[in-house]
Design a protein around this motif. Structure first.
Motif, PDB file in Angstrom:
ATOM      1  N   GLY A 107      73.637  37.890  41.792  1.00 54.83           N
ATOM      2  CA  GLY A 107      74.341  37.056  40.739  1.00 54.83           C
ATOM      3  C   GLY A 107      73.063  36.340  39.012  1.00 54.83           C
ATOM      4  O   GLY A 107      72.072  36.247  39.882  1.00 54.83           O
ATOM      5  N   ILE A 108      73.516  36.174  38.173  1.00 55.99           N
ATOM      6  CA  ILE A 108      72.687  35.665  36.959  1.00 55.99           C
ATOM      7  C   ILE A 108      73.341  34.896  36.063  1.00 55.99           C
ATOM      8  O   ILE A 108      74.743  35.224  35.960  1.00 55.99           O
ATOM      9  N   VAL A 109      72.889  33.437  36.199  1.00 55.89           N
ATOM     10  CA  VAL A 109      73.756  32.617  35.227  1.00 55.89           C
ATOM     11  C   VAL A 109      72.931  31.908  34.577  1.00 55.89           C
ATOM     12  O   VAL A 109      71.163  32.250  34.277  1.00 55.89           O
ATOM     13  N   ASP A 110      73.860  32.440  33.120  1.00 58.23           N
ATOM     14  CA  ASP A 110      73.187  32.371  32.178  1.00 58.23           C
ATOM     15  C   ASP A 110      73.135  30.846  32.170  1.00 58.23           C
ATOM     16  O   ASP A 110      73.967  29.700  31.524  1.00 58.23           O
ATOM     17  N   ARG A 111      71.645  29.852  32.269  1.00 55.66           N
ATOM     18  CA  ARG A 111      71.805  28.238  32.129  1.00 55.66           C
ATOM     19  C   ARG A 111      70.840  28.053  30.578  1.00 55.66           C
ATOM     20  O   ARG A 111      69.846  27.548  30.707  1.00 55.66           O
ATOM     21  N   ASN A 112      72.252  28.039  29.764  1.00 59.13           N
ATOM     22  CA  ASN A 112      71.429  26.602  28.113  1.00 59.13           C
ATOM     23  C   ASN A 112      72.102  26.157  28.041  1.00 59.13           C
ATOM     24  O   ASN A 112      71.882  25.582  27.162  1.00 59.13           O
ATOM     25  N   VAL A 135      76.601  40.271  38.983  1.00 52.18           N
ATOM     26  CA  VAL A 135      77.729  39.073  38.598  1.00 52.18           C
ATOM     27  C   VAL A 135      76.830  38.158  37.138  1.00 52.18           C
ATOM     28  O   VAL A 135      76.216  37.505  37.720  1.00 52.18           O
ATOM     29  N   MET A 136      77.194  38.703  35.608  1.00 53.61           N
ATOM     30  CA  MET A 136      77.115  37.556  34.940  1.00 53.61           C
ATOM     31  C   MET A 136      77.548  36.378  35.104  1.00 53.61           C
ATOM     32  O   MET A 136      79.041  36.442  34.286  1.00 53.61           O
ATOM     33  N   MET A 137      77.357  35.372  35.383  1.00 50.59           N
ATOM     34  CA  MET A 137      77.736  33.742  34.726  1.00 50.59           C
ATOM     35  C   MET A 137      77.566  32.871  33.970  1.00 50.59           C
ATOM     36  O   MET A 137      76.462  32.879  33.292  1.00 50.59           O
ATOM     37  N   GLY A 138      78.362  32.073  33.435  1.00 54.24           N
ATOM     38  CA  GLY A 138      78.155  30.885  32.297  1.00 54.24           C
ATOM     39  C   GLY A 138      78.205  29.927  33.222  1.00 54.24           C
ATOM     40  O   GLY A 138      78.723  29.680  34.658  1.00 54.24           O
ATOM     41  N   ASP A 139      77.192  29.152  32.870  1.00 55.41           N
ATOM     42  CA  ASP A 139      76.581  27.306  33.706  1.00 55.41           C
ATOM     43  C   ASP A 139      77.774  26.527  33.888  1.00 55.41           C
ATOM     44  O   ASP A 139      77.848  25.491  34.498  1.00 55.41           O
ATOM     45  N   THR A 176      76.599  20.506  29.195  1.00 56.63           N
ATOM     46  CA  THR A 176      76.989  20.751  30.690  1.00 56.63           C
ATOM     47  C   THR A 176      76.750  19.702  31.687  1.00 56.63           C
ATOM     48  O   THR A 176      77.536  18.727  32.705  1.00 56.63           O
ATOM     49  N   GLU A 177      75.557  18.951  31.176  1.00 62.28           N
ATOM     50  CA  GLU A 177      75.333  17.729  32.590  1.00 62.28           C
ATOM     51  C   GLU A 177      75.496  16.809  31.917  1.00 62.28           C
ATOM     52  O   GLU A 177      75.902  15.370  32.672  1.00 62.28           O
ATOM     53  N   GLU A 178      76.854  16.539  30.434  1.00 62.87           N
ATOM     54  CA  GLU A 178      77.461  15.207  30.164  1.00 62.87           C
ATOM     55  C   GLU A 178      78.987  15.474  30.747  1.00 62.87           C
ATOM     56  O   GLU A 178      79.988  14.835  31.007  1.00 62.87           O
ATOM     57  N   VAL A 179      79.449  16.912  30.341  1.00 62.01           N
ATOM     58  CA  VAL A 179      80.801  17.202  30.835  1.00 62.01           C
ATOM     59  C   VAL A 179      80.935  17.440  32.078  1.00 62.01           C
ATOM     60  O   VAL A 179      81.773  16.075  32.580  1.00 62.01           O
ATOM     61  N   MET A 180      80.271  18.261  32.698  1.00 62.11           N
ATOM     62  CA  MET A 180      80.689  17.704  34.926  1.00 62.11           C
ATOM     63  C   MET A 180      78.858  18.300  34.634  1.00 62.11           C
ATOM     64  O   MET A 180      78.431  19.883  35.409  1.00 62.11           O
ATOM     65  N   LEU A 187      75.577  19.812  36.446  1.00 57.67           N
ATOM     66  CA  LEU A 187      75.053  20.888  37.694  1.00 57.67           C
ATOM     67  C   LEU A 187      74.336  20.224  38.266  1.00 57.67           C
ATOM     68  O   LEU A 187      73.989  20.875  39.430  1.00 57.67           O
ATOM     69  N   GLU A 188      73.652  19.127  38.084  1.00 55.62           N
ATOM     70  CA  GLU A 188      72.277  18.565  38.573  1.00 55.62           C
ATOM     71  C   GLU A 188      71.794  19.318  39.519  1.00 55.62           C
ATOM     72  O   GLU A 188      70.797  20.365  38.980  1.00 55.62           O
ATOM     73  N   ASP A 189      71.320  19.386  40.638  1.00 55.53           N
ATOM     74  CA  ASP A 189      70.001  20.223  41.536  1.00 55.53           C
ATOM     75  C   ASP A 189      70.790  21.968  41.597  1.00 55.53           C
ATOM     76  O   ASP A 189      71.388  22.253  42.513  1.00 55.53           O
ATOM     77  N   LEU A 190      71.172  22.929  40.807  1.00 52.93           N
ATOM     78  CA  LEU A 190      71.664  23.693  40.841  1.00 52.93           C
ATOM     79  C   LEU A 190      70.706  24.793  41.643  1.00 52.93           C
ATOM     80  O   LEU A 190      72.002  25.798  42.684  1.00 52.93           O
ATOM     81  N   ARG A 191      69.576  25.331  41.730  1.00 53.10           N
ATOM     82  CA  ARG A 191      69.052  25.564  42.831  1.00 53.10           C
ATOM     83  C   ARG A 191      69.471  25.106  44.313  1.00 53.10           C
ATOM     84  O   ARG A 191      69.833  26.110  45.504  1.00 53.10           O
ATOM     85  N   GLY A 192      69.169  23.307  44.685  1.00 49.49           N
ATOM     86  CA  GLY A 192      69.520  23.711  45.848  1.00 49.49           C
ATOM     87  C   GLY A 192      71.485  24.038  45.672  1.00 49.49           C
ATOM     88  O   GLY A 192      71.544  24.521  47.408  1.00 49.49           O
TER      89      GLY A 192
END
Length: 288
Positions: free
Chosen positions: A183-188, A154-158, A196-200, A202-207
């Motif tokens: 799952g694969i997250v396109d972390r761009n 499953v390909m997902m966007g960040d 993404t870090e201003e809109v919402m 994601l901070e510690d995405l791995r965690g």
């Protein structure tokens, strides 16, 4: 699919990199002709989709409904130009058909529509649905069919991870230890309104993923070897689902698009397309 068919489609690393350039060129060309569509994400995801369609996936373009195929779901459906390009270059339909992107009556709509094109596994418009669909597929494979050889990708966007549905699916997959779900997250780091870090954040995405019971890998999403190695590791994990956080450059390969969120949902015009294509040369020997 017989092993000789699979081998014929399996490219080595340098060939994969050349194919990724070819796919990026197709993305630029089809978006310019369409006059609408998304540029940054598809260009950034080209290496991942190339690795999947030309090395990783068990699939047969001549028999799209092959019973033993892997399942690939594009959850962030607006990035579908990269999927169409990968499918065309791997033989699902003529490359020339890419010119019909987003035209009325075309099989290549702005978001993938499952029943219109053989080889598409799902319809994806609303963001956040793909992981739930993938978890359902993987649950059937693992707990009902008991077929350990097939995998669901499953390909997902960040930016898509803002959707609560993603985390409901992540919780479900962790509970049922869906090892055949990758799952694969396109972390761009961009989405349509900005960072993404201003809109919402994601901070510690791995965690976050680890807390839902997933095995987490982080890679350079433009390194073919890293992509291949990560999927190999994911397939070897025997007791939980895996997510690959692939760090990518939005607009990769086109310098004036790279890192610019304004290209998230904008196509190039003719002059911009010509400039982009000039910076994406193909190997002369490959063209001969």
């Amino acid at each position: 699919m017989h092993s000789d068919v699979a081998q014929a489609r399996s490219l080595n690393t340098s060939e994969l990199e050349e194919m990724a350039t070819r796919i990026r060129r197709s993305i630029v060309e089809m978006l310019e002709k369409a006059g609408s569509g998304h540029s940054a994400g598809p260009l950034g995801m080209a290496d991942i989709l190339t690795a999947l369609y030309f090395r990783i996936l068990r699939h047969d373009p001549q028999n799209p409904d092959w019973d033993e195929r892997d399942i690939f779901l594009l959850s962030n459906g607006h990035t579908v130009p990269v999927l169409y390009a990968a499918m065309a270059h791997s033989g699902y339909f003529p490359v020339e058909e890419l010119d019909t992107l987003r035209r009325f009556g075309s099989r290549l709509q702005g978001h993938p529509e499952r029943t219109s094109l053989p080889g598409l596994e799902s319809t994806s418009g609303p963001l956040g649905s793909g992981l739930s669909q993938g978890a359902g597929y993987a649950h059937v494979l693992q707990h009902i069919d008991r077929d350990p050889h097939r995998f669901v990708y499953v390909m997902m966007g960040d930016g898509e991870l803002n959707e609560g549905n993603i985390w409901e699916a992540a919780m479900y997959a962790g509970k049922y230890r869906l090892r055949q779900l990758i799952g694969i997250v396109d972390r761009n780091y961009i989405q349509i309104d900005g960072s993404t870090e201003e809109v919402m954040p994601l901070e510690d995405l791995r965690g976050k993923w680890e807390s839902f019971g997933w095995h987490v890998l982080e890679i350079d999403g433009h390194s073919m070897q890293a992509i291949l190695d990560a999927v190999g590791t994911a397939k070897a994990v025997s007791h939980k689902p895996t997510v690959i956080i692939a760090h990518t450059v939005p607009g990769k390969g086109v310098p004036f698009m790279e890192y610019d969120h304004r290209w998230h949902g904008k196509p190039p015009n003719r002059a911009e397309a010509e400039e982009a294509l000039a910076g994406l040369p193909l190997d002369a020997k490959a063209e001969a």
